[in-house]
Design an enzyme around this catalytic site. Structure first.
Site, PDB file in Angstrom:
ATOM      1  CG  PHE A 327      -2.165   0.800   1.031  1.00  0.00           C
ATOM      2  CD1 PHE A 327      -3.254   0.249   0.380  1.00  0.00           C
ATOM      3  CD2 PHE A 327      -2.253   2.103   1.482  1.00  0.00           C
ATOM      4  CE1 PHE A 327      -4.422   0.970   0.198  1.00  0.00           C
ATOM      5  CE2 PHE A 327      -3.410   2.838   1.310  1.00  0.00           C
ATOM      6  CZ  PHE A 327      -4.499   2.273   0.657  1.00  0.00           C
ATOM      7  CB  CYS A 391      -1.060  -1.520  -3.841  1.00  0.00           C
ATOM      8  SG  CYS A 391      -2.450  -0.372  -3.655  1.00  0.00           S
ATOM      9  CB  CYS A 392      -3.286  -5.887  -1.210  1.00  0.00           C
ATOM     10  SG  CYS A 392      -1.888  -7.017  -1.298  1.00  0.00           S
ATOM     11  CB  ALA A 393      -2.045  -4.818   3.556  1.00  0.00           C
TER      12      ALA A 393
END
Length: 441
Positions: A327, A391-393
């Site tokens: 992220f 993106c993710c975390a």
């Protein structure tokens, strides 16, 4: 000025809104006085009603005229029901009122507290208002302050509808209402944060728009989701126990109620409520209630991101202007034309210059097939207009799954296995699982 949405061809007749508001008032008003009075009566019959007072509170002055803003919340309570565009708006506001009332009265009955300051005699209008207040409001209904809970609900309701000079005036008047619970010696300090937490919970439970967080809830059959739900539920129970037991030593321990509530909400997400509990929009923004209630959880999520990715490059190039990463910060995001965001639990950075597209997915669980396909399609479309960050975390699972889907769909990888091998060759941890149906299936 009072702002209102542009009229539409199917706008609901305002007369129906007024009727719905009147019906709710006919229910809420007697329920308020009866339940509030009943809790006071029960507390008055007990010999063990204590109080929570910090030593510095004895320095708070008594300001008689602040009973006027204190009382004014009663006017805004009714007007807020009338100031709605449709009956759903009335119903959701009434749901917030009812939630605050039920939870607060339950606390007053189970854990009554008493106000300890004795107000001096007052005359004139303040004296009259104090006399009327004393006719039904005894000093037992303290934490959480129902006055503060309702203030949070009403403040949020009007801030979306006022503009120009009226908006800062509204904020100022609400500040006076909030401060008045102390300067009228009606409440102690601990009642304020607990009341605010209740108010934001009511806002979260009945959001202004979109689906209710538990609409369509079905207990998950997924074993991993159940384990994660149990894990977060255990954390919530431990935080709640810490608040209850710690309060006997220091009232500051009651602030553990905040992370307890946040963890309970996340537990319900894994149990079957799904990503709706995070209240994240397609543009990456989240509701104010979600931002406040889930702040302890999000702080933990941010710490987790740092712990896992501090020694990794923030992003890695995949192919044809597509990047995979954790992220991003605002500065990192603005280095791309588009960000495809898959982290349901995180809010986009403030005012990014790039285009931000969100497909909220829950961490550690296989995403719904349809959502992953939609995200891969949006990725290919956005790629034609410039660079894209997916993106993710952490950038290990949800975002990697969407990029792998994109590689296969666009023919850049012939099979899912080859797509995984391509991503693994980048030197970044990748943990992929086969996409499946939603958590609640």
């Amino acid at each position: 000025m009072v702002s209102s949405p542009a009229p539409t061809a199917c706008a609901e007749p305002y007369g129906r809104v007024v009727v719905r508001a009147a019906l709710w008032l006919a229910l809420l008003a007697p329920f308020f006085y009866l339940s509030y009075g009943f809790a006071n009566w029960l507390a008055s019959r007990r010999d063990d009603v204590g109080s929570i007072v910090f030593s510095w509170e004895h320095s708070i002055p008594f300001v008689a005229w602040t009973i006027v803003p204190y009382w004014s919340i009663n006017l805004f309570y009714g007007l807020s029901l009338l100031l709605n565009n449709d009956r759903q708006g009335v119903d959701r506001l009434a749901g917030r009122y009812l939630t605050a009332q039920i939870v607060a009265v339950a606390c007053f009955i189970l854990f009554p507290l008493t106000a300890t300051f004795v107000r001096p005699a007052t005359t004139g209008l303040p004296g009259f208002l104090f006399a009327v207040l004393g006719g039904f409001d005894k000093p037992f209904n303290q934490a959480p302050s129902l006055h503060i809970a309702l203030l949070v609900i009403i403040w949020d309701h009007w801030r979306h509808r006022l503009g120009g000079l009226l908006l800062p005036l509204w904020h100022g008047w609400c500040f006076l209402i909030g401060a008045s619970v102390l300067t009228t010696w009606q409440h102690h300090f601990i009642d304020i944060p607990t009341g605010a937490l209740l108010g934001f919970f009511a806002l979260w439970l009945f959001p202004r728009s979109g689906a209710l967080p538990f609409s369509g809830f079905r207990l998950t059959n997924d074993a991993k989701a159940r384990r994660l739900a149990l894990f977060y539920a255990l954390g919530a129970v431990l935080a709640l126990a810490g608040a209850a037991l710690g309060a006997f030593v220091c009232a500051v321990a009651l602030f553990l109620l905040w992370p307890a509530l946040a963890l309970a909400i996340v537990a319900l997400a894994y149990a079957g409520a799904g990503e709706k509990v995070f209240q994240k929009s397609a543009d990456g923004s989240i509701t104010l209630a979600s931002r406040v209630l889930l702040l302890p959880y999000r702080l933990g999520a941010r710490a987790n991101i740092w712990a896992w990715t501090r020694n990794l490059a923030p992003q890695v190039a995949i192919a044809d202007g597509v990047f995979l990463g954790r992220f991003p910060t605002a500065r990192e995001a603005n280095g791309f034309g588009t960000v495809i965001d898959l982290a349901a639990e995180l809010e986009r950075p403030a005012a990014p210059d790039c285009r931000w597209i969100s497909f909220p997915m829950i961490d550690l669980l296989p995403p719904p097939v349809s959502v992953q396909q939609q995200a891969a399609g949006a990725l290919e479309s956005a790629r034609r207009d410039g660079t894209v960050l997916v993106c993710c975390a952490l950038g290990f699972q949800r975002s990697a799954g969407v990029v792998a889907e994109w590689l296969v769909v666009t023919g850049r990888a012939k099979t899912s296995t080859l797509a995984r091998e391509m991503l693994a060759a980048l030197g970044r941890p990748v943990h992929l699982a086969e996409a499946t149906d939603p958590v609640a299936s």
